[in-house]
Design an enzyme around this catalytic site. Structure first.
Site, PDB file in Angstrom:
ATOM      1  N   SER A 316      19.611 -60.358  -3.736  1.00 31.27           N
ATOM      2  CA  SER A 316      19.683 -59.092  -4.455  1.00 31.27           C
ATOM      3  C   SER A 316      18.450 -58.821  -5.302  1.00 31.27           C
ATOM      4  O   SER A 316      17.850 -59.750  -5.859  1.00 31.27           O
ATOM      5  CB  SER A 316      20.912 -59.084  -5.369  1.00 31.27           C
ATOM      6  OG  SER A 316      22.107 -59.209  -4.623  1.00 31.27           O
ATOM      7  N   HIS A 393      28.047 -57.145  -8.802  1.00 27.19           N
ATOM      8  CA  HIS A 393      28.469 -58.373  -8.126  1.00 27.19           C
ATOM      9  C   HIS A 393      29.309 -59.275  -9.027  1.00 27.19           C
ATOM     10  O   HIS A 393      30.314 -59.848  -8.579  1.00 27.19           O
ATOM     11  CB  HIS A 393      27.242 -59.131  -7.613  1.00 27.19           C
ATOM     12  CG  HIS A 393      26.581 -58.469  -6.441  1.00 27.19           C
ATOM     13  ND1 HIS A 393      27.205 -58.310  -5.220  1.00 27.19           N
ATOM     14  CD2 HIS A 393      25.353 -57.895  -6.306  1.00 27.19           C
ATOM     15  CE1 HIS A 393      26.400 -57.687  -4.387  1.00 27.19           C
ATOM     16  NE2 HIS A 393      25.277 -57.415  -5.017  1.00 27.19           N
TER      17      HIS A 393
END
Length: 459
Positions: A316, A393
């Site tokens: 990410s 997340h």
């Protein structure tokens, strides 16, 4: 083209036939109501707010659909000033009816325990624009048109706070209309229609797709997957999509995943699924959450297809890190970075620092220590983890697994995070506990390696 099968006369009419019949009825109603489908340029544009009042006053479904279609078409033809005026009227003219609210309040005052009186107050307090939006949604293509209308609205929110009332109603309705139960998960591959593939290229928001060869490299090999959520009312429009790499280990940089010359592995040889790009596509659906459902369903799809895959992880970006670090460097009283770090970070002012191995290595520990602080200690004005991707997340129950120095040395990666990338691990046995800890206490689930980075000396 597939041949059309003969219809059994005893069966109900097909949806296409019903749609054509309904279209014919609404066209007739439009003519009776005094409006043709396409207006001459010489005809004065209809008043959108008056059309809204007319739509709310109708009881017949066919006539209501005709007015709704007329109104959406008029909004599409209107110039920016006319659109803004209508949106402002939605805030001012289409709120709750004051007289109805007053009567309902009086009834509750007379009977505070009365269920019917409370329900009547709830109904009276609903803004009229919510019902207007519901009726507009009944027009052909109404859902798509309303998503575009909200896009227009979002452009004006900062300058006109009163429009937030309208935006709240859009968000309320969209949360129901785009409920997970209405979404369809589709596997997107190289054989997917070109109209959808073109949108994947256009909407990719994390790692730009340079050309069709780049797209093919992300879709066609055996160790690559792409999935998207679709809604029945937005034909061939992905709402969100995720790109997945199947690997033998957790990657620490994105260049290797996107390399056009890499050698693919067999899907069955992979033990790790890497979510390396998640892109929302519809600006008008901002605030409607799809990503958490998407990741969880893709995990289930991959587990069923490839039981050898045991590790589910992201690679990410860290979009807020560089801006946060710049603010800490500017603040001489900041306690989040130490004097030695400040000296080391002077190297960041040279755009080519990452190309010099010695200077880059000297920055590794200070930068990773600052990154650990950014995730584990620093908070925004609302007391939240600063990074929006981290909030997503961690809120889904993932664990901050690893900080990757120079994980993305593209121009954008260096600009937004000094090249930093991170891995979030979706440990299926810990997702619920991690989610609850983050939601209830703001606790960030992090690996020992991330915690050790935080403990690096900041003297």
């Amino acid at each position: 083209m597939k041949p059309e099968t003969q219809r059994d006369p005893g069966r109900a009419p097909r949806p296409a036939f019903l749609a054509e019949l309904f279209e014919s009825l609404t066209d007739r109603t439009r003519r009776l109501w005094g409006r043709s489908g396409a207006e001459s340029p010489a005809v004065e544009a209809p008043d959108l707010s008056e059309l809204g009042e007319a739509l709310l006053s109708r009881r017949g479904e066919a006539s209501g659909v005709a007015i709704a279609r007329e109104m959406l078409a008029a909004f599409d033809r209107a110039d920016p000033g006319q659109r803004l005026a209508f949106l402002q009227n939605l805030a001012d003219r289409f709120g709750p009816d004051p007289a109805s609210v007053a009567r309902a309040l009086a009834a509750v005052g007379r009977d505070p325990e009365g269920v019917e009186a409370v329900e009547a107050l709830h109904a009276a307090s609903e803004p009229r624009r919510q019902e207007l939006l519901r009726r507009l949604n009944l027009a052909p293509g109404g859902t798509t048109a309303l998503v575009r209308m909200r896009e227009e609205l979002l452009r004006h929110l900062r300058d006109d706070p009163a429009l937030r009332r309208v935006d709240s109603d859009f968000a309320h309705l969209f949360a129901s209309w785009f409920n997970r139960g209405f979404l369809v998960l589709r596997h997107i591959d190289w054989n997917t229609p070109a109209s959808i593939l073109e949108k994947i290229i256009r909407y990719e928001a994390v790692h730009a797709i340079r050309n069709w060869d780049d797209l093919r490299n992300r879709l066609q090999p055996t160790d690559r997957r792409c999935y998207g959520f679709f809604h029945p009312q937005l034909v061939d429009e992905p709402l969100i999509f995720v790109e997945v790499a199947l690997t033998r280990e957790i990657p620490d940089n994105v260049a290797g995943l996107l390399d056009l010359d890499r050698k693919p592995i067999a899907a069955e040889a992979a033990d790790t699924a890497v979510f390396y790009s998640i892109s929302n596509t519809q600006r008008g659906l901002a605030g409607v959450s799809f990503g958490n459902f998407l990741i969880k369903q893709v995990v289930e799809e991959l587990k069923a297809e490839l039981p050898e895959i045991k590790t589910f992880v992201t690679l990410s970006p860290v979009p807020g890190f560089a801006a946060w670090l710049a603010a800490q460097r500017k603040d001489e009283n900041s306690e989040l970075i130490g004097p030695d770090q400040r000296i080391a970070f002077a190297t960041l002012d040279d755009p080519g620092w990452h190309l010099d191995p010695a200077r880059a290595e000297a920055l590794r520990e200070p930068l990773l220590a600052a990154a650990a602080t950014y995730f584990l200690t620093a908070r925004d004005a609302k007391g939240r983890v600063i990074d929006p991707v981290a909030r997503f997340h961690l809120g889904n129950g993932a664990r901050l697994e690893r900080l990757n120095f120079l994980g993305d040395v593209s121009a954008n990666g260096l600009k937004q995070s000094h090249g930093l990338m991170v891995n979030y691990l979706y440990d299926l046995g810990r997702i619920e506990a991690n989610h609850e800890g983050f939601a209830e206490r703001g606790a960030v689930a992090a690996s020992d390696s991330v915690k050790r980075a935080l403990s690096q000396p900041n003297a």
